[in-house]
Design a protein around this motif. Structure first.
Motif, PDB file in Angstrom:
ATOM      1  N   VAL A  59      -7.627   1.960   5.332  1.00 53.50           N
ATOM      2  CA  VAL A  59      -6.171   1.858   5.451  1.00 53.50           C
ATOM      3  C   VAL A  59      -5.508   2.423   4.187  1.00 53.50           C
ATOM      4  CG1 VAL A  59      -4.189   0.297   5.663  1.00 53.50           C
ATOM      5  CG2 VAL A  59      -6.247  -0.113   7.023  1.00 53.50           C
ATOM      6  N   VAL A  60      -6.025   2.053   3.021  1.00 53.54           N
ATOM      7  CA  VAL A  60      -5.490   2.550   1.749  1.00 53.54           C
ATOM      8  C   VAL A  60      -5.504   4.075   1.744  1.00 53.54           C
ATOM      9  CG1 VAL A  60      -5.917   2.685  -0.745  1.00 53.54           C
ATOM     10  CG2 VAL A  60      -6.100   0.479   0.435  1.00 53.54           C
ATOM     11  N   GLU A  61      -6.612   4.655   2.166  1.00 57.12           N
ATOM     12  CA  GLU A  61      -6.741   6.120   2.184  1.00 57.12           C
ATOM     13  C   GLU A  61      -5.771   6.753   3.178  1.00 57.12           C
ATOM     14  OE1 GLU A  61     -10.117   9.402   3.335  1.00 57.12           O
ATOM     15  OE2 GLU A  61     -10.776   7.546   2.373  1.00 57.12           O
ATOM     16  N   VAL A 120       1.617   9.227   3.384  1.00 58.78           N
ATOM     17  CA  VAL A 120       2.770   9.308   2.478  1.00 58.78           C
ATOM     18  C   VAL A 120       2.893  10.716   1.905  1.00 58.78           C
ATOM     19  CG1 VAL A 120       3.662   8.516   0.242  1.00 58.78           C
ATOM     20  CG2 VAL A 120       2.902   6.844   1.952  1.00 58.78           C
ATOM     21  N   VAL A 121       1.805  11.284   1.429  1.00 59.12           N
ATOM     22  CA  VAL A 121       1.841  12.642   0.871  1.00 59.12           C
ATOM     23  C   VAL A 121       2.259  13.644   1.946  1.00 59.12           C
ATOM     24  CG1 VAL A 121       0.400  14.514  -0.048  1.00 59.12           C
ATOM     25  CG2 VAL A 121       0.215  12.203  -0.996  1.00 59.12           C
ATOM     26  N   LEU A 170       0.826  -1.207   0.000  1.00 56.20           N
ATOM     27  CA  LEU A 170       0.000   0.000   0.000  1.00 56.20           C
ATOM     28  C   LEU A 170       0.861   1.258   0.000  1.00 56.20           C
ATOM     29  CD1 LEU A 170      -2.876  -0.958   2.463  1.00 56.20           C
ATOM     30  CD2 LEU A 170      -2.852  -1.072  -0.041  1.00 56.20           C
ATOM     31  N   VAL A 171       1.969   1.228   0.714  1.00 58.82           N
ATOM     32  CA  VAL A 171       2.883   2.374   0.698  1.00 58.82           C
ATOM     33  C   VAL A 171       3.437   2.551  -0.714  1.00 58.82           C
ATOM     34  CG1 VAL A 171       5.076   3.285   1.573  1.00 58.82           C
ATOM     35  CG2 VAL A 171       3.440   2.231   3.158  1.00 58.82           C
ATOM     36  N   GLY A 172       3.815   1.457  -1.346  1.00 59.42           N
ATOM     37  CA  GLY A 172       4.298   1.522  -2.724  1.00 59.42           C
ATOM     38  C   GLY A 172       3.243   2.042  -3.678  1.00 59.42           C
TER      39      GLY A 172
END
Length: 117
Positions: free
Chosen positions: A88-90, A96-97, A13-15
């Motif tokens: 979690v994805v959101e 990350v941003v 997900l980080v990727g």
């Protein structure tokens, strides 16, 4: 109830979040690594991410020979605060941003003004 997710899936997900960042911005990253850790440092509780290093705007003529900056994304607090994988994805994408913004010298206050809490 915290979301159950393997470390490998969380790293994916980080990727995926990084894949969504425009290439023009990714090309500007300099001397920085992005890592997943299970938990934040002691006393940091529910911290989702952390930027450690010198923002691009703080680097001067004497910036040389330093270890890479680190962007840390914390798996445990993220999974505990979310109710499902979509959330979690959101959260991972926003975190990350947010941490990348710190690498570019954008403060928490400015991120708040821009709606990136």
């Amino acid at each position: 109830m915290p979301v159950e997710m393997s470390r490998e899936r969380f790293e994916e997900l980080v990727g995926e979040a990084l894949d969504e960042v425009p290439q023009e911005l990714l090309r500007l990253l300099d001397n920085v690594v992005i890592l997943v850790q299970d938990e934040p440092p002691p006393g940091e509780g529910n911290l989702l991410g952390l930027y450690e290093g010198y923002a691009l705007t703080e680097r001067g003529w004497d910036y040389a020979g330093v270890l890479p900056d680190r962007i840390l994304i914390f798996r445990g607090p993220t999974l505990r605060m979310c109710e499902d994988e979509d959330q979690v994805v959101e959260e991972v994408a926003v975190t990350v941003v947010h941490e990348l913004a710190h690498h570019f010298g954008i403060s928490d206050e400015r991120l708040h003004e821009l709606g990136w809490d």
